[in-house]
Design a protein around this motif. Structure first.
Motif, PDB file in Angstrom:
ATOM      1  N   GLU A 107       0.836  -1.212   0.000  1.00 42.89           N
ATOM      2  CA  GLU A 107       0.000   0.000   0.000  1.00 42.89           C
ATOM      3  C   GLU A 107       0.867   1.256   0.000  1.00 42.89           C
ATOM      4  N   VAL A 108       1.935   1.225   0.810  1.00 42.89           N
ATOM      5  CA  VAL A 108       2.832   2.389   0.889  1.00 42.89           C
ATOM      6  C   VAL A 108       3.567   2.584  -0.445  1.00 42.89           C
ATOM      7  N   LEU A 109       4.066   1.484  -1.018  1.00 45.05           N
ATOM      8  CA  LEU A 109       4.792   1.593  -2.288  1.00 45.05           C
ATOM      9  C   LEU A 109       3.858   2.039  -3.411  1.00 45.05           C
ATOM     10  N   TYR A 110       2.641   1.532  -3.396  1.00 46.33           N
ATOM     11  CA  TYR A 110       1.661   1.914  -4.422  1.00 46.33           C
ATOM     12  C   TYR A 110       1.371   3.417  -4.337  1.00 46.33           C
ATOM     13  N   THR A 111       1.130   3.890  -3.095  1.00 46.54           N
ATOM     14  CA  THR A 111       0.819   5.313  -2.909  1.00 46.54           C
ATOM     15  C   THR A 111       2.022   6.179  -3.306  1.00 46.54           C
ATOM     16  N   ALA A 112       3.231   5.712  -2.956  1.00 46.46           N
ATOM     17  CA  ALA A 112       4.441   6.450  -3.329  1.00 46.46           C
ATOM     18  C   ALA A 112       4.569   6.518  -4.852  1.00 46.46           C
ATOM     19  N   GLY A 113       4.232   5.438  -5.505  1.00 47.34           N
ATOM     20  CA  GLY A 113       4.271   5.396  -6.967  1.00 47.34           C
ATOM     21  C   GLY A 113       3.310   6.404  -7.579  1.00 47.34           C
ATOM     22  N   GLN A 114       2.138   6.551  -6.969  1.00 52.19           N
ATOM     23  CA  GLN A 114       1.148   7.521  -7.453  1.00 52.19           C
ATOM     24  C   GLN A 114       1.659   8.954  -7.306  1.00 52.19           C
ATOM     25  N   ALA A 115       2.533   9.165  -6.308  1.00 53.66           N
ATOM     26  CA  ALA A 115       3.095  10.510  -6.084  1.00 53.66           C
ATOM     27  C   ALA A 115       4.423  10.681  -6.816  1.00 53.66           C
ATOM     28  N   GLU A 116       4.656   9.870  -7.834  1.00 55.16           N
ATOM     29  CA  GLU A 116       5.836   9.948  -8.713  1.00 55.16           C
ATOM     30  C   GLU A 116       7.144   9.496  -8.064  1.00 55.16           C
ATOM     31  N   PHE A 117       7.045   8.743  -6.977  1.00 55.44           N
ATOM     32  CA  PHE A 117       8.249   8.174  -6.382  1.00 55.44           C
ATOM     33  C   PHE A 117       8.314   6.708  -6.802  1.00 55.44           C
ATOM     34  N   GLY A 118       9.208   6.418  -7.738  1.00 54.35           N
ATOM     35  CA  GLY A 118       9.247   5.066  -8.314  1.00 54.35           C
ATOM     36  C   GLY A 118      10.493   4.261  -8.006  1.00 54.35           C
ATOM     37  N   GLN A 119      11.427   4.857  -7.269  1.00 55.07           N
ATOM     38  CA  GLN A 119      12.641   4.099  -6.909  1.00 55.07           C
ATOM     39  C   GLN A 119      12.660   3.911  -5.399  1.00 55.07           C
ATOM     40  N   TYR A 120      12.864   2.674  -4.984  1.00 54.35           N
ATOM     41  CA  TYR A 120      12.773   2.386  -3.550  1.00 54.35           C
ATOM     42  C   TYR A 120      14.077   1.820  -3.017  1.00 54.35           C
ATOM     43  N   LYS A 121      14.380   2.219  -1.818  1.00 51.92           N
ATOM     44  CA  LYS A 121      15.527   1.640  -1.111  1.00 51.92           C
ATOM     45  C   LYS A 121      15.031   1.219   0.267  1.00 51.92           C
ATOM     46  N   PHE A 122      15.236  -0.044   0.594  1.00 53.62           N
ATOM     47  CA  PHE A 122      14.789  -0.557   1.890  1.00 53.62           C
ATOM     48  C   PHE A 122      15.931  -0.438   2.895  1.00 53.62           C
ATOM     49  N   ALA A 123      15.671   0.270   3.991  1.00 50.61           N
ATOM     50  CA  ALA A 123      16.714   0.417   5.013  1.00 50.61           C
ATOM     51  C   ALA A 123      16.787  -0.845   5.862  1.00 50.61           C
ATOM     52  N   VAL A 124      17.999  -1.322   6.070  1.00 48.28           N
ATOM     53  CA  VAL A 124      18.224  -2.530   6.870  1.00 48.28           C
ATOM     54  C   VAL A 124      19.448  -2.306   7.767  1.00 48.28           C
ATOM     55  N   ILE A 125      19.599  -3.180   8.734  1.00 53.93           N
ATOM     56  CA  ILE A 125      20.804  -3.126   9.575  1.00 53.93           C
ATOM     57  C   ILE A 125      21.822  -4.080   8.972  1.00 53.93           C
ATOM     58  N   LYS A 126      22.996  -3.541   8.738  1.00 59.03           N
ATOM     59  CA  LYS A 126      24.047  -4.348   8.133  1.00 59.03           C
ATOM     60  C   LYS A 126      24.528  -5.388   9.143  1.00 59.03           C
ATOM     61  N   THR A 127      24.546  -6.640   8.728  1.00 62.37           N
ATOM     62  CA  THR A 127      25.003  -7.687   9.652  1.00 62.37           C
ATOM     63  C   THR A 127      26.506  -7.597   9.828  1.00 62.37           C
ATOM     64  N   GLN A 128      26.968  -7.971  11.025  1.00 61.86           N
ATOM     65  CA  GLN A 128      28.401  -7.896  11.330  1.00 61.86           C
ATOM     66  C   GLN A 128      29.170  -8.834  10.411  1.00 61.86           C
ATOM     67  N   GLY A 129      30.288  -8.347   9.936  1.00 62.54           N
ATOM     68  CA  GLY A 129      31.165  -9.181   9.123  1.00 62.54           C
ATOM     69  C   GLY A 129      30.804  -9.199   7.659  1.00 62.54           C
ATOM     70  N   SER A 130      29.739  -8.506   7.272  1.00 60.53           N
ATOM     71  CA  SER A 130      29.384  -8.465   5.847  1.00 60.53           C
ATOM     72  C   SER A 130      29.808  -7.132   5.247  1.00 60.53           C
TER      73      SER A 130
END
Lengths: 198, 170
Positions: free
Chosen positions: A175-198
């Motif tokens: 729902e959030v991505l769909y709504t963002a797409g309607q507002a012309e935001f079409g590129q997404y980056k998902f924030a994550v916590i980087k695992t240790q050692g990677s």
């Protein structure tokens, strides 16, 4: 030590002497002795503090893009290495949806409350206040881009960083991505916590 | 000390002001410090395209497939689409059931690696989670399909399907 001594066949007088040894009584200071202040060696502590300070300052200054999830948001872990980029931030926690730290809609049991949906329809994918907030952000970014045509980094790219709780169901994310797409935001980056050692 | 002239005596610096400064700065910086590092994963959604030149025959890419990974309640279902024959595409597909009621990400990574070895030019995977699939499961599936860590110490990775498209089943 006593066991070792009997094994070699010697009397453990040295060990007994050690246990019977008593520290000499502290010397009484005579009234005539002048008071002498003790000089502590501060250099090791200074060295330690300098190292800690440098490490903290480096950590503080190395990340130009600050992503700070809300206290009730638990980010998923991933082995990705990509650094965050400057973008509009959409935070999805178990209680609310926020755009750049401003609350736009409330979430209950992993669903957006119907009052925030288009026509109050719970099945709708369109979240009205989220769309309005993102539309405003898009207009701002386009205006900045219009007056900075030569600067590529200021052009509108429609990029959003999604800072979502790991327990969020996919339907809410869609729902959030769909709504963002309607507002012309079409590129997404998902924030994550980087695992240790990677 | 006897024998040392007055000018050669070591000078004792007053360290107290700098210690005070350090003691003020360290708690402040500790409060601001982040003890975890935030990274990002690139994702895209399916886009409508205009459709190219219909008269021109598209060039067949036999070393490339587009993988579909469906995240269902019972596990993963893999299917593929591409220019290969239907039989060949069917062979790529398969299911990876849950192990002890948990998604088997290791087996998925193994399967993805085998497919990528066979079709090395492939880079696109379409992920199809169910509506109740947790975001954490989606991220872990993306990790399993995106790359494989060969050596953690040297940080060497083998890139697999780096272009993740998140879609949903209607």
């Amino acid at each position: 030590m006593a066991v070792a001594d009997t094994a070699t066949g010697q009397d453990s007088t040295a060990g007994q002497q050690q246990t019977n040894w008593q520290a000499p009584p502290p010397r009484k200071r005579h009234k005539s002795d002048p008071y002498r202040p003790v000089h502590l060696n501060m250099l090791p502590m200074m060295a330690l503090f300098t190292v800690v300070l440098c490490a903290l300052l480096k950590d503080y200054s190395s990340d130009p893009v600050q992503i700070s999830p809300s206290p009730d948001t638990r980010l998923p872990h991933s082995n990705t290495k990509l650094p965050p980029q400057k973008a509009v931030q959409i935070a999805i926690s178990r209680r609310a949806i926020m755009v750049d730290n401003s609350k736009v809609a409330e979430v209950e049991s992993g669903r957006v409350k119907p009052v925030y949906k288009k026509d109050n329809n719970p099945q709708s994918m369109f979240i009205v206040p989220l769309f309005e907030a993102l539309r405003k952000k898009a207009d701002q970014e386009k205006l900045i881009a219009k007056y900075n045509k030569r600067r590529r980094e200021l052009q509108f790219k429609g990029l959003v960083t999604v800072i979502a709780d790991k327990r969020v169901p996919f339907r809410l994310l869609t729902e959030v991505l769909y709504t963002a797409g309607q507002a012309e935001f079409g590129q997404y980056k998902f924030a994550v916590i980087k695992t240790q050692g990677s | 000390m006897p024998g040392i002239r007055e000018s050669e005596k070591p000078v004792n610096l007053n360290m107290v002001p700098i210690m005070n400064l350090f003691l003020a700065m360290i708690p402040f910086l500790l409060m601001c410090a982040a003890f975890f590092q935030v990274s990002v994963i690139n994702a895209s959604v399916p886009a409508l395209s205009e459709g190219g030149d219909q008269d021109q025959e598209p060039k067949k890419e036999l070393k490339k497939v587009t993988l579909n990974v469906q995240i269902g309640t019972n596990g993963f279902t893999i299917s593929a689409s591409g220019d290969q024959s239907e039989d060949e595409l069917k062979k790529i597909g398969g299911t990876i059931p849950k192990k002890n009621n948990q998604y088997d990400f290791d087996k998925l990574a193994e399967r993805i690696k085998a497919i990528h070895d066979h079709y090395p030019k492939s880079d696109t995977v379409i992920l199809l989670p169910g509506k109740d699939t947790l975001y954490d499961t989606l991220v872990k599936t993306m990790d399993a399909t995106r790359e494989r860590i060969l050596d953690k110490r040297l940080d060497t990775r083998e890139h697999l399907f780096t272009n993740a498209v998140v879609s949903s089943i209607l």
